[in-house]
Design a protein around this motif. Structure first.
Motif, PDB file in Angstrom:
ATOM      1  N   GLN A 232      23.970  44.408   3.574  1.00  0.00           N
ATOM      2  CA  GLN A 232      23.531  45.663   4.179  1.00  0.00           C
ATOM      3  C   GLN A 232      23.860  46.825   3.246  1.00  0.00           C
ATOM      4  O   GLN A 232      24.998  47.001   2.823  1.00  0.00           O
ATOM      5  CB  GLN A 232      24.228  45.852   5.530  1.00  0.00           C
TER       6      GLN A 232
ATOM      7  N   THR B  11      18.165  47.074   3.915  1.00  0.00           N
ATOM      8  CA  THR B  11      18.518  47.735   5.169  1.00  0.00           C
ATOM      9  C   THR B  11      18.828  46.668   6.217  1.00  0.00           C
ATOM     10  O   THR B  11      18.462  45.495   6.074  1.00  0.00           O
ATOM     11  CB  THR B  11      17.373  48.619   5.688  1.00  0.00           C
ATOM     12  N   ARG B  12      19.469  47.076   7.278  1.00  0.00           N
ATOM     13  CA  ARG B  12      19.805  46.130   8.342  1.00  0.00           C
ATOM     14  C   ARG B  12      18.538  45.500   8.931  1.00  0.00           C
ATOM     15  O   ARG B  12      18.495  44.294   9.173  1.00  0.00           O
ATOM     16  CB  ARG B  12      20.611  46.838   9.435  1.00  0.00           C
ATOM     17  N   ASP B  13      17.509  46.310   9.164  1.00  0.00           N
ATOM     18  CA  ASP B  13      16.259  45.793   9.736  1.00  0.00           C
ATOM     19  C   ASP B  13      15.599  44.776   8.808  1.00  0.00           C
ATOM     20  O   ASP B  13      15.041  43.779   9.262  1.00  0.00           O
ATOM     21  CB  ASP B  13      15.284  46.934  10.030  1.00  0.00           C
TER      22      ASP B  13
ATOM     23  N   ILE C 250      26.016  41.765   7.594  1.00  0.00           N
ATOM     24  CA  ILE C 250      25.592  42.938   8.343  1.00  0.00           C
ATOM     25  C   ILE C 250      26.632  43.316   9.395  1.00  0.00           C
ATOM     26  O   ILE C 250      27.544  42.545   9.696  1.00  0.00           O
ATOM     27  CB  ILE C 250      24.231  42.710   9.046  1.00  0.00           C
ATOM     28  N   ASP C 251      26.448  44.502   9.978  1.00  0.00           N
ATOM     29  CA  ASP C 251      27.315  44.931  11.072  1.00  0.00           C
ATOM     30  C   ASP C 251      26.562  44.818  12.396  1.00  0.00           C
ATOM     31  O   ASP C 251      25.345  44.648  12.431  1.00  0.00           O
ATOM     32  CB  ASP C 251      27.778  46.371  10.856  1.00  0.00           C
TER      33      ASP C 251
ATOM     34  N   THR D  68      24.469  40.428  16.844  1.00  0.00           N
ATOM     35  CA  THR D  68      23.495  39.500  16.267  1.00  0.00           C
ATOM     36  C   THR D  68      23.016  38.485  17.301  1.00  0.00           C
ATOM     37  O   THR D  68      22.412  37.478  16.946  1.00  0.00           O
ATOM     38  CB  THR D  68      24.097  38.746  15.066  1.00  0.00           C
TER      39      THR D  68
ATOM     40  N   SER E 175      24.577  49.884  12.459  1.00  0.00           N
ATOM     41  CA  SER E 175      23.753  49.423  13.569  1.00  0.00           C
ATOM     42  C   SER E 175      23.523  50.540  14.586  1.00  0.00           C
ATOM     43  O   SER E 175      24.348  51.442  14.742  1.00  0.00           O
ATOM     44  CB  SER E 175      24.417  48.239  14.278  1.00  0.00           C
TER      45      SER E 175
END
Length: 293
Positions: A95, A125-127, A143-144, A147, A193
């Motif tokens: 991320q 990116t997270r997405d 990632i943060d 999930t 997030s």
């Protein structure tokens, strides 16, 4: 199993038949046979017509089927690699906001856990990472946030906390402050997030600070905004803040009161995590400033 999953993913029995290279009647027959074996209806009916909307039982079956198919495809890929003698590629997606805090030696240790595979490191990116994981590609994401909605296995490596990144001249001599001590204007880091961002705004609201006064800023311009604009504080995970405070004129302060946790997780598509050796890695050594006890 693949027929049922295709019908769910495509939201169409016709498209599922094309994807599986069979006729639509064949798709209907196969799904009917699965329902008969399951002893329940997996798809909602509209009169006598079977829709592509899953029942509660169907949701459970689809989740189990997805994991089985993912494990099967992973096993086939590993067999093909073994037979051909060629190494497979695995993409490690970090991320973007947290990339500055990742320790290089931990990445080298991570690379060694993928026996017989080439590893490529990327920031995203997270997405973008969520999309890649859900596509069931050969990848790992760091990632943060939550999930639970991913088609993935995950492992929490640590839980971080949101801190206040301030100019060095502000809050002189203080190592921690209350949320109520925060100024009316500031920055909310958007590289984390959405759930963490919402918790930050709820915490501000809880101490009667108008969250509208806190603009959303990503990592690329966070320092510039904080130092140049009339914004006295940036609310960001301490993992990021502890690295950014090395910039001249900034420091990271603990926030007392409502705790906004930011869980950091390793995620992999269903069926792939078992083929790695994460137990050899130290979670405490992932980020700069974190070490084993």
């Amino acid at each position: 199993m693949k027929v049922l999953l295709s019908a769910v993913q495509e939201k169409s029995f016709t498209k599922a038949s094309v994807k599986q290279h069979m006729s639509q009647p064949a798709v209907t027959i196969i799904i009917g046979e699965i329902e008969e074996l399951a002893g329940c209806k997996l798809f909602v009916r509209a009169g006598n017509t079977r829709t592509t909307t899953l029942t509660n039982e169907g949701e459970n079956f689809a989740g189990v089927f997805s994991k089985i198919v993912a494990q099967y495809e992973t096993a086939i890929q590993q067999l093909e690699v073994s037979v051909s003698g060629k190494k497979a590629w695995v993409d490690v997606l970090i991320q973007k906001s947290f990339a500055i805090a990742i320790r290089g030696d931990w990445l080298r240790s991570l690379q060694k856990t993928f026996d017989g595979s080439h590893v490529r490191f990327h920031t995203a990116t997270r997405d973008e990472i969520l999309e890649k994981i859900n596509s069931q590609d050969a990848c790992l994401g760091l990632i943060d946030g939550d999930t639970s909605n991913l088609k993935a296995d995950s492992r929490t490596i640590l839980t971080d906390q949101v801190c206040a990144l301030v100019r060095h001249t502000d809050f002189a001599g203080k190592h921690s402050i209350n949320w109520s001590d925060l100024p009316s204007k500031g920055i909310v880091h958007t590289g984390i997030s959405r759930s963490a961002q919402l918790q930050i705004r709820q915490a501000l609201k809880g101490v009667e600070i108008e969250s509208e006064g806190y603009v959303e800023v990503d990592s690329d311009v966070l320092i510039t905004k904080l130092l140049a604009d009339d914004l006295a504080v940036a609310l960001t995970p301490s993992l990021i803040g502890s690295v950014l405070e090395q910039e001249e004129g900034l420091r990271c302060i603990e926030l007392r009161g409502p705790r906004v946790d930011v869980p950091m997780r390793i995620v992999m598509p269903w069926g792939r995590m078992h083929s790695t050796r994460f137990e050899t890695l130290s979670p405490a050594a992932v980020f700069v400033g974190r070490h084993d006890d």
